[in-house]
Write a protein that holds these residues in place. Structure first.
Motif, short mmCIF file in Angstrom:
data_model
loop_
_atom_site.label_atom_id
_atom_site.label_comp_id
_atom_site.label_asym_id
_atom_site.label_seq_id
_atom_site.Cartn_x
_atom_site.Cartn_y
_atom_site.Cartn_z
N UNK A 60 0.77 -1.10 -0.01
CA UNK A 60 0.06 -0.18 -0.02
C UNK A 60 0.96 1.49 -0.13
N UNK A 61 0.12 2.37 -0.44
CA UNK A 61 0.92 3.64 -0.43
C UNK A 61 1.21 4.10 1.00
N UNK A 62 0.31 3.79 2.02
CA UNK A 62 0.63 4.05 3.35
C UNK A 62 2.12 3.34 4.00
N UNK A 63 1.91 1.96 3.50
CA UNK A 63 3.28 1.42 3.93
C UNK A 63 4.43 2.00 3.50
N UNK A 64 4.28 2.30 1.96
CA UNK A 64 5.59 2.96 1.31
C UNK A 64 6.07 4.40 1.91
N UNK A 65 4.97 4.90 2.20
CA UNK A 65 5.23 6.25 2.87
C UNK A 65 5.83 6.01 4.44
N UNK A 66 5.38 5.03 5.10
CA UNK A 66 6.06 4.69 6.37
C UNK A 66 7.61 4.34 6.16
N UNK A 67 7.85 3.51 5.24
CA UNK A 67 9.18 3.24 4.99
C UNK A 67 9.91 4.25 4.59
N UNK A 68 9.53 5.17 3.64
CA UNK A 68 10.32 6.39 3.22
C UNK A 68 10.67 7.12 4.54
N UNK A 69 10.19 7.10 5.74
CA UNK A 69 10.66 8.09 6.71
C UNK A 69 11.75 7.23 7.63
N UNK A 89 2.02 -0.81 -12.66
CA UNK A 89 1.91 -1.11 -13.96
C UNK A 89 0.72 -0.28 -14.68
N UNK A 90 0.25 -0.69 -15.88
CA UNK A 90 -0.54 -0.13 -16.43
C UNK A 90 -2.27 -0.15 -15.67
N UNK A 91 -2.13 -1.15 -14.89
CA UNK A 91 -3.33 -1.20 -14.25
C UNK A 91 -3.30 -0.83 -12.65
N UNK A 92 -2.18 0.22 -12.38
CA UNK A 92 -2.02 0.43 -11.31
C UNK A 92 -1.17 1.80 -11.37
N UNK A 93 -1.58 2.70 -12.10
CA UNK A 93 -0.75 3.99 -12.59
C UNK A 93 -0.58 5.02 -11.62
N UNK A 94 -1.51 5.30 -10.65
CA UNK A 94 -1.62 6.28 -9.59
C UNK A 94 -0.47 6.22 -8.63
N UNK A 95 0.18 5.08 -8.60
CA UNK A 95 1.57 4.93 -7.65
C UNK A 95 2.46 5.91 -8.06
N UNK A 133 -4.33 -14.47 -0.43
CA UNK A 133 -3.74 -13.37 -0.15
C UNK A 133 -4.11 -12.22 -0.89
N UNK A 134 -3.60 -11.14 -0.55
CA UNK A 134 -4.15 -9.87 -0.99
C UNK A 134 -4.44 -10.01 -2.66
N UNK A 135 -5.64 -9.79 -2.90
CA UNK A 135 -6.17 -9.84 -4.13
C UNK A 135 -5.08 -8.87 -5.36
N UNK A 136 -4.29 -7.86 -4.82
CA UNK A 136 -3.52 -7.11 -5.77
C UNK A 136 -2.44 -7.80 -6.17
N UNK A 137 -1.85 -8.93 -5.58
CA UNK A 137 -0.99 -9.66 -6.05
C UNK A 137 -1.14 -10.56 -7.11
N UNK A 138 -2.46 -10.74 -7.65
CA UNK A 138 -2.73 -11.49 -8.59
C UNK A 138 -3.56 -10.72 -9.53
N UNK A 139 -3.13 -10.44 -10.76
CA UNK A 139 -3.78 -9.53 -11.81
C UNK A 139 -3.81 -8.24 -11.25
N UNK A 140 -3.02 -7.62 -10.41
CA UNK A 140 -3.05 -6.36 -9.99
C UNK A 140 -4.42 -6.14 -9.26
#
Length: 327
Positions: free
Chosen positions: A156-165, A177-183, A234-241
């Protein structure tokens, strides 16, 4: 093959993901075929391989370790920890220093290395990242010389931002990817400002963005594209995004119609590489032909501004609202 900078090391901008080589969640890939896949990647100029201790519970790491013994040129291997059940409570309750150190030592033994180029947290619970102890443990492991760099694979974006700290973070591994562009809007500039490498996983949305599937495509029983198609395991996002399969087939065709030619997979990877903040993309492969298709992206010219705009319009209007799972 073109290369990009990772902490003063030049790594291939098209890496190789090796979840498939674990022969656990993608159907079976035998040892001979695995070695051919690894060799084809290196022959194409590749030098960055991503794996994890749970890919076949050590199978992927051991195959890579065996392969490394046959090579003379530098190959940089990234692995991951944190999803094994090494305690009576099971995953994910226990993230002690002793357990993390054991997992690092197991990976070193599997890979036949004295130190790890990159160790990554493997999509661990958000609360563990928020608590912060796991990062301190990684710093300690680096101080001990067991790892050269450490990073995190996140969902998740929340986790990414936590790590960046976190001071000392070398890399973030994300689904993009093209199914997850907003990242890109949420993370890329912040990572660039911190000097943190971006490693892109699931670049082809579990094969949907290869353009090879139709609505009737079937997957093996032990393939996660069968048993986790709707996030059952597991997280649906890991399969077919996180995109429903039949809808993903339809959307892939729309994307393909916007590309310069019929070769969707290389262009889908090229689209990712057009983002300069990306350090490397790690498509997997269960066949040598897939390796060759993936690395073609490095030699392709950038997509035009017009195509990028059309792809983003399609994403905003038809794709974003259909993503399932946490992201």
């Amino acid at each position: 093959m073109n290369y990009r900078n990772f902490k003063n090391t030049q790594i291939a901008e098209v890496g190789l993901g090796t979840w498939q080589l674990g022969s656990a969640d993608w159907g079976n890939v035998d040892e001979e075929e695995a070695m051919q896949i690894l060799q084809a990647y290196v022959d194409a100029g590749g030098n960055f391989i991503d794996t994890a201790d749970v890919y076949g519970m050590g199978v992927s790491e051991k195959l890579i370790g065996k392969f490394l013994k046959t090579q003379t040129k530098p190959i940089y291997v990234a692995t991951k920890l944190g999803r094994r059940s090494d305690n009576s409570n099971g995953w994910p309750q226990n993230f002690t220093y002793d357990l993390m150190r054991k997992q690092v030592e197991d990976s070193l033994r599997h890979l036949g290395q004295s130190h790890l180029f990159l160790e990554q947290l493997h999509c661990i619970p958000t609360e563990e990242m928020r608590a912060g102890k796991v990062f301190q443990y990684l710093r300690h492991l680096k101080d001990e010389g067991l790892i050269l760099n450490w990073g995190a694979s996140v969902e998740t974006t929340e986790e990414a931002l936590l790590c960046l700290e976190q001071e000392g973070l070398a890399s973030l591994q994300i689904i993009f990817n093209l199914f997850r562009q907003h990242v890109a809007d949420e993370i890329f500039e912040k990572a660039k400002a911190k000097g943190v490498a971006i490693i892109v996983r699931v670049p082809l949305a579990s094969g949907l963005l290869s353009g090879k599937f139709d609505e009737n495509t079937q997957f093996e029983e032990k393939d996660h594209r069968n048993f986790n198609a709707d996030g059952q395991a597991f997280n649906a996002g890991e399969t077919f995004s996180g995109i429903e399969f039949k809808q993903g087939v339809k959307l892939s065709k729309e994307i393909k119609n916007l590309m310069p030619d019929e070769q969707l997979a290389p262009w889908a990877i090229r689209w990712i590489l057009d983002h300069p903040e990306v350090t490397t993309v790690i498509p997997g492969a269960s066949k040598v032909s897939q390796v060759k298709s993936n690395v073609e992206a490095s030699a392709l010219p950038p997509l035009s501004k017009e195509i990028h705009q059309q792809l983003r319009k399609l994403y905003d209007e038809e794709i974003f609202g259909s993503i399932r799972g946490h992201f």
